[in-house]
Write a protein that holds these residues in place. Structure first.
Motif, PDB file in Angstrom:
ATOM      1  N   UNK A 276     -20.397  -8.697  -7.262  1.00  0.00           N
ATOM      2  CA  UNK A 276     -20.401  -8.894  -5.815  1.00  0.00           C
ATOM      3  C   UNK A 276     -21.693  -9.536  -5.306  1.00  0.00           C
ATOM      4  N   UNK A 277     -22.747  -9.484  -6.119  1.00  0.00           N
ATOM      5  CA  UNK A 277     -24.016 -10.084  -5.710  1.00  0.00           C
ATOM      6  C   UNK A 277     -24.014 -11.599  -5.790  1.00  0.00           C
ATOM      7  N   UNK A 278     -23.071 -12.172  -6.540  1.00  0.00           N
ATOM      8  CA  UNK A 278     -23.026 -13.631  -6.693  1.00  0.00           C
ATOM      9  C   UNK A 278     -21.593 -14.039  -7.013  1.00  0.00           C
ATOM     10  N   UNK A 279     -20.971 -14.778  -6.103  1.00  0.00           N
ATOM     11  CA  UNK A 279     -19.565 -15.155  -6.259  1.00  0.00           C
ATOM     12  C   UNK A 279     -19.332 -16.093  -7.436  1.00  0.00           C
ATOM     13  N   UNK A 280     -20.413 -16.688  -7.990  1.00  0.00           N
ATOM     14  CA  UNK A 280     -20.249 -17.597  -9.121  1.00  0.00           C
ATOM     15  C   UNK A 280     -20.131 -16.853 -10.447  1.00  0.00           C
ATOM     16  N   UNK A 281     -20.457 -15.572 -10.465  1.00  0.00           N
ATOM     17  CA  UNK A 281     -20.406 -14.804 -11.704  1.00  0.00           C
ATOM     18  C   UNK A 281     -18.965 -14.459 -12.071  1.00  0.00           C
ATOM     19  N   UNK A 282     -18.632 -14.643 -13.356  1.00  0.00           N
ATOM     20  CA  UNK A 282     -17.278 -14.367 -13.824  1.00  0.00           C
ATOM     21  C   UNK A 282     -17.334 -13.605 -15.147  1.00  0.00           C
TER      22      UNK A 282
END
Length: 317
Positions: A235-241
């Motif tokens: 949730x801290x970074x939308x680019x993380x998957x």
């Protein structure tokens, strides 16, 4: 030896026409009494080597002197694990290879029980929801000895069936007093920083505190520190998957295990979406079944370790 009784199983040794016997000397917790014994000098025995599947129990046909014994064991605080663990340990110490080791539903439950050889009641009793089984082999050159152990429990009374097959000399096992079996360690609190550090450093991390019922894909209610840490990271970074990957032990066939591992991974994904509001687009789920073990599947502890869900980092930017 107070509170303990040795279980003697005889293997024949033919030499110069005379038949001598070496005893496989085992010890179990509690007070054990032999209630039935059958012996045949030349017989074959189907030794179970896997769980019930596709209408049968995988077995190997072994021949030689076959000895079947039923023991009744009385003692406070008995469990099937406490009954079987000392026997397993003693066999391994004597050089036996464990071929198969399972507990009730892992064995195949009702179908396993009724597709193996079991001495009749009242000498041997099997609770279909509380039994354990193992089979083992010891090779000495071309000769081999085989042992199977089936244990069950009703109230504070344990039941043990021992079947041995062998035509060579078996060692005598000298065993001291067996202590109580240490209970399984409950899931430990997860330190969020270390979990994410391992995910970033190694590219994957086991979510160690997740709980599933045996054979079930339903994730228990929780809460789970590992999921809270993972959710905060995503949730801290939308680019993380990430990919969530389920793994199983080897009990059962490959296809059912792959399906179960996929459903468990999907359950974790849905929990992250519904409870932690992690966007679905940041996650995917899949399952490997038993194709990626991290521990031997020949012991309960090893199988427990292999039943896991991992988070695999796909993109951290």
């Amino acid at each position: 030896m107070a509170g303990l009784k040795r279980l003697l199983l005889l293997f024949p040794l033919l030499a110069g026409g005379a038949c001598m016997a070496q005893a496989l000397d085992l010890t179990v917790p509690g007070d054990a009494d032999l209630t039935r014994e059958e012996q045949s000098a030349a017989e074959s025995y189907l030794l179970p080597t896997g769980p019930f599947a596709d209408g049968k129990v995988p077995s190997i046909d072994v021949e030689g002197l076959v000895t079947r014994q039923a023991w009744r064991i009385e003692g406070e605080g008995l469990t099937t694990l406490k009954l079987l663990t000392p026997l397993r340990d003693q066999l391994q110490e004597a050089g036996y290879e464990i071929l198969f080791d399972c507990a009730d539903r892992e064995c195949g439950g009702f179908d396993f029980r009724f597709n193996i050889s079991v001495l009749p009641a009242p000498d041997m009793f099997v609770d279909l929801f509380d039994f354990r089984f193992l089979s083992a082999r010891k090779k000495d050159g071309a000769a081999a000895e085989y042992v199977s152990c089936l244990v069950s429990l009703t109230g504070e009374t344990g039941y043990l069936q021992l079947v041995t097959v062998g035509g060579g000399q078996a060692p005598t096992i000298e065993i001291g007093e067996i202590g109580a079996v240490t209970p399984a360690t409950p899931p430990q609190p997860v330190e969020a920083a270390k979990l994410i550090e391992q995910l970033l450093g190694q590219g994957h991390v086991v979510l160690p505190d997740l709980e599933f019922d045996s054979g079930s894909a339903a994730l228990a209610e929780g809460p789970y520190d590992s999921l809270a840490a993972l959710a905060a990271f995503l949730n801290a970074d939308a680019a993380r998957r990430i990919a969530l990957v389920g793994h199983t032990d080897t009990v059962g066939g490959l296809d059912p295990n792959v399906a179960l591992s996929r459903r468990r991974a999907a359950s974790v994904l849905e929990r992250l979406v519904s409870r932690y509001e992690v966007p679905r687009a940041q996650m995917e789920s899949n399952g490997m079944g038993y194709l990626s073990p991290v521990a031997p599947n020949t012991t309960e502890a090893g199988r427990e370790t292999n039943r896991r869900v991992e988070a695999v980092l796909l993109n951290a930017e």
